[in-house]
Write an enzyme that holds these catalytic residues in place. Structure first.
Site, PDB file in Angstrom:
ATOM      1  CB  THR A 166       0.114  56.586  53.258  1.00 51.93           C
ATOM      2  OG1 THR A 166       1.432  56.644  52.696  1.00 51.93           O
ATOM      3  CG2 THR A 166      -0.647  55.416  52.716  1.00 51.93           C
ATOM      4  NE  ARG A 180       5.541  51.525  57.628  1.00 56.19           N
ATOM      5  CZ  ARG A 180       5.840  52.513  56.799  1.00 56.19           C
ATOM      6  NH1 ARG A 180       7.111  52.796  56.536  1.00 56.19           N
ATOM      7  NH2 ARG A 180       4.910  53.230  56.210  1.00 56.19           N
ATOM      8  NE  ARG A 200       9.201  60.336  52.514  1.00 56.09           N
ATOM      9  CZ  ARG A 200       8.729  59.102  52.391  1.00 56.09           C
ATOM     10  NH1 ARG A 200       9.314  58.110  53.031  1.00 56.09           N
ATOM     11  NH2 ARG A 200       7.668  58.866  51.652  1.00 56.09           N
ATOM     12  CD  GLU A 222       6.662  56.382  48.970  1.00 53.66           C
ATOM     13  OE1 GLU A 222       6.974  55.181  48.998  1.00 53.66           O
ATOM     14  OE2 GLU A 222       5.797  56.877  49.698  1.00 53.66           O
ATOM     15  CD  GLU A 259       5.371  51.173  52.808  1.00 53.98           C
ATOM     16  OE1 GLU A 259       6.180  51.737  52.033  1.00 53.98           O
ATOM     17  OE2 GLU A 259       4.137  51.351  52.768  1.00 53.98           O
ATOM     18  NE  ARG A 263       8.432  58.874  56.589  1.00 52.97           N
ATOM     19  CZ  ARG A 263       7.240  58.892  56.069  1.00 52.97           C
ATOM     20  NH1 ARG A 263       6.547  59.997  55.983  1.00 52.97           N
ATOM     21  NH2 ARG A 263       6.668  57.771  55.635  1.00 52.97           N
ATOM     22  CB  CYS A 296       2.628  57.405  48.915  1.00 54.41           C
ATOM     23  SG  CYS A 296       1.582  56.139  49.658  1.00 54.41           S
ATOM     24  NE  ARG A 345       7.443  55.212  58.753  1.00 54.68           N
ATOM     25  CZ  ARG A 345       7.969  54.221  59.493  1.00 54.68           C
ATOM     26  NH1 ARG A 345       7.223  53.611  60.405  1.00 54.68           N
ATOM     27  NH2 ARG A 345       9.211  53.821  59.291  1.00 54.68           N
TER      28      ARG A 345
HETATM   29  P1  ADP Z   1       9.768  55.773  55.850  1.00 52.85           P
HETATM   30  O1  ADP Z   1       9.775  55.953  57.298  1.00 52.85           O
HETATM   31  O2  ADP Z   1      10.520  56.867  55.172  1.00 52.85           O
HETATM   32  O3  ADP Z   1       8.391  55.549  55.355  1.00 52.85           O
HETATM   33  P2  ADP Z   1      10.660  52.957  55.896  1.00 52.85           P
HETATM   34  O4  ADP Z   1       9.552  52.407  56.691  1.00 52.85           O
HETATM   35  O5  ADP Z   1      10.971  52.251  54.630  1.00 52.85           O
HETATM   36  O6  ADP Z   1      10.530  54.458  55.428  1.00 52.85           O
HETATM   37  O7  ADP Z   1      11.943  53.005  56.828  1.00 52.85           O
HETATM   38  C1  ADP Z   1      13.136  53.546  56.339  1.00 52.85           C
HETATM   39  C2  ADP Z   1      14.327  53.169  57.177  1.00 52.85           C
HETATM   40  O8  ADP Z   1      14.216  53.780  58.448  1.00 52.85           O
HETATM   41  C3  ADP Z   1      14.449  51.672  57.417  1.00 52.85           C
HETATM   42  O9  ADP Z   1      15.814  51.322  57.351  1.00 52.85           O
HETATM   43  C4  ADP Z   1      13.948  51.504  58.811  1.00 52.85           C
HETATM   44  O10 ADP Z   1      14.505  50.403  59.467  1.00 52.85           O
HETATM   45  C5  ADP Z   1      14.421  52.798  59.437  1.00 52.85           C
HETATM   46  N1  ADP Z   1      13.675  53.163  60.632  1.00 52.85           N
HETATM   47  C6  ADP Z   1      12.374  53.459  60.729  1.00 52.85           C
HETATM   48  N2  ADP Z   1      12.034  53.748  61.992  1.00 52.85           N
HETATM   49  C7  ADP Z   1      13.171  53.629  62.729  1.00 52.85           C
HETATM   50  C8  ADP Z   1      13.501  53.799  64.099  1.00 52.85           C
HETATM   51  N3  ADP Z   1      12.587  54.171  65.004  1.00 52.85           N
HETATM   52  N4  ADP Z   1      14.774  53.593  64.476  1.00 52.85           N
HETATM   53  C9  ADP Z   1      15.724  53.237  63.589  1.00 52.85           C
HETATM   54  N5  ADP Z   1      15.482  53.066  62.286  1.00 52.85           N
HETATM   55  C10 ADP Z   1      14.220  53.264  61.845  1.00 52.85           C
HETATM   56  N1  IOM Z   2       4.191  54.470  50.916  1.00 50.59           N
HETATM   57  C1  IOM Z   2       4.125  53.399  49.987  1.00 50.59           C
HETATM   58  N2  IOM Z   2       5.431  52.914  49.706  1.00 50.59           N
HETATM   59  N3  IOM Z   2       3.192  52.313  50.360  1.00 50.59           N
HETATM   60  C2  IOM Z   2       2.028  52.717  51.112  1.00 50.59           C
HETATM   61  C3  IOM Z   2       3.018  51.455  49.215  1.00 50.59           C
HETATM   62  C4  IOM Z   2       1.862  50.463  49.352  1.00 50.59           C
HETATM   63  O1  IOM Z   2       1.941  49.551  50.199  1.00 50.59           O
HETATM   64  O2  IOM Z   2       0.910  50.616  48.574  1.00 50.59           O
END
Ligand code: ADP
Ligand code: IOM
Length: 342
Positions: free
Chosen positions: A259, A295, A215, A211, A300, A112, A257, A266
């Site tokens: 990051t 993760r 996305r 966020e 996250e 993404r 953010c 990501r």
């Molecule tokens: P972001 O990638 O946008 O930072 P998150 O870590 O919160 O957000 O993940 C968002 C959603 O994407 C969650 O439901 C997570 O389980 C899903 N997700 C992340 N990576 C994968 C993957 N490789 N396969 C399936 N689902 C994924």
């Molecule tokens: N991207 C954001 N949600 N995360 C880095 C928050 C944090 O842990 O400070």
């Protein structure tokens, strides 16, 4: 405005770099959108377990509050502030051969990027009207997508609760009530202005007003990483033809953010590593060597389940999109080799 009363539990990079002296210099500053350091750090102050703990309300925040942002950015991305950000979206430069064996370990792959409108404040400082306008522009733009990217936009307002929960369970949609986003001001007026677009196969998705304003997501079962990357690049280019996104020569794509600055990319796999899960020290060592983040499988700040982890690139700024994916692939190959040896 007082310096926050941090405790031993506050472990974020913001807490590490926001000294009392720096806070005094920043506490009277305000961006054109009315964003202050107090708002920027609120998430990290209220959530001691934040990793980063600081958000930008607009592009200007990164300049006005640069004494703290620059340090956080430098440590997180391993990026020195005099370097220029670089981009490479050419999938032919990837060295990520698809091997059938990968599918024995990789449950799914997701890549993404975050994007934000150039002419609007970021989520922490946006108004309801601006958020609604973004939703309307993005859903209209996406409605013109054809072929394998053709799909439908679903606004969160009016979505059936069972549909929302099933999209979350299947890893397609963001959760509600995230306390990190809440304290950053990103959940104001919830659920208004938020939603998700997806194609029929749910391999191309766009989140609206989580966020970041957007996305843009490409995902599918298994470990064909190049295919996921190629789909994403086409989608990004289609959107960039219609919408101008916020960008800076040094910081790359501007995101709420720090990051996510730079590529805002990501690239992750959900990967089965049951044996390595019993040796987290080794898992973390390999992850650090390849600039990877570990993760849990529900996003996250979630935990791993049944020896399945979300492994993704950590650096996003000062490296190209191709390098982000390459970091993830190289690390995953080493993790699989190690899992097999155990
Ligand atoms: P972001 O990638 O946008 O930072 P998150 O870590 O919160 O957000 O993940 C968002 C959603 O994407 C969650 O439901 C997570 O389980 C899903 N997700 C992340 N990576 C994968 C993957 N490789 N396969 C399936 N689902 C994924
Ligand atoms: N991207 C954001 N949600 N995360 C880095 C928050 C944090 O842990 O400070």
């Amino acid at each position: 405005m007082e310096y926050p009363s941090f405790t031993q539990k506050h472990k974020s990079l913001m807490r590490k770099y926001l000294t009392n002296d720096i806070f005094k210099k920043l506490k009277t500053k305000i961006t054109k959108n009315g964003f202050t350091i107090e708002q920027a750090i609120n998430s990290g102050v209220k959530n001691p377990d934040s990793n980063i703990g600081i958000y930008a309300g607009d592009k200007e925040s990164y300049k006005i509050f640069s004494i703290v942002f620059d340090k956080v950015i430098e440590e997180y991305h391993d990026f020195d502030k005099d370097r220029k950000h670089l981009s490479n979206l050419n999938s032919e430069d990837l060295n990520t051969p698809y091997l059938e064996e990968l599918d024995n370990y990789i449950v799914s792959t997701r890549i993404r990027v975050g994007r934000n409108f150039d002419n609007m404040p970021l989520g922490p400082a946006i108004s309801k009207e601006q958020r609604d306008e973004i939703q309307s522009i993005v859903s209209n733009t996406l409605s013109s997508f054809e072929g394998s990217l053709k799909g439908k936009y679903f606004s969160l307002e009016g979505m059936k609760e069972e549909d929302r929960l099933s999209l979350i369970d299947d890893h397609f949609l963001f959760k509600a009530g995230d306390s990190y986003l809440e304290e950053a001001g990103l959940n104001r007026d919830w659920p208004s202005g938020r939603g998700i677009f997806h194609n029929n196969e749910k391999t191309f998705l766009v989140w609206v007003n989580e966020e970041d304003h957007l996305r843009i997501i490409s995902m599918q079962k298994g470990g064909n990483i190049k295919e996921v990357f190629q789909r994403l690049i086409v989608a990004i280019q289609n959107l960039e033809e219609k919408i101008e996104f916020s960008y800076d020569e040094h910081l790359g794509y501007i995101t709420s953010c720090p990051t996510n600055l730079g590529t805002a990319m990501r690239a992750s796999v959900h990967i089965k590593l049951p044996k390595l899960s019993l040796n987290m020290k080794l898992l973390e060592e390999i992850a650090n060597k390849h600039y990877l983040q570990i993760r849990g499988i529900n996003g996250e700040h979630s935990n791993s389940e049944n020896g399945i982890f979300d492994i993704s690139n950590k650096r996003r700024l000062g490296v190209t999109e191709v390098q982000c994916v390459q970091d993830m692939y190289d690390g995953v190959i080493e993790l699989i080799k190690c899992e097999k040896d155990l």
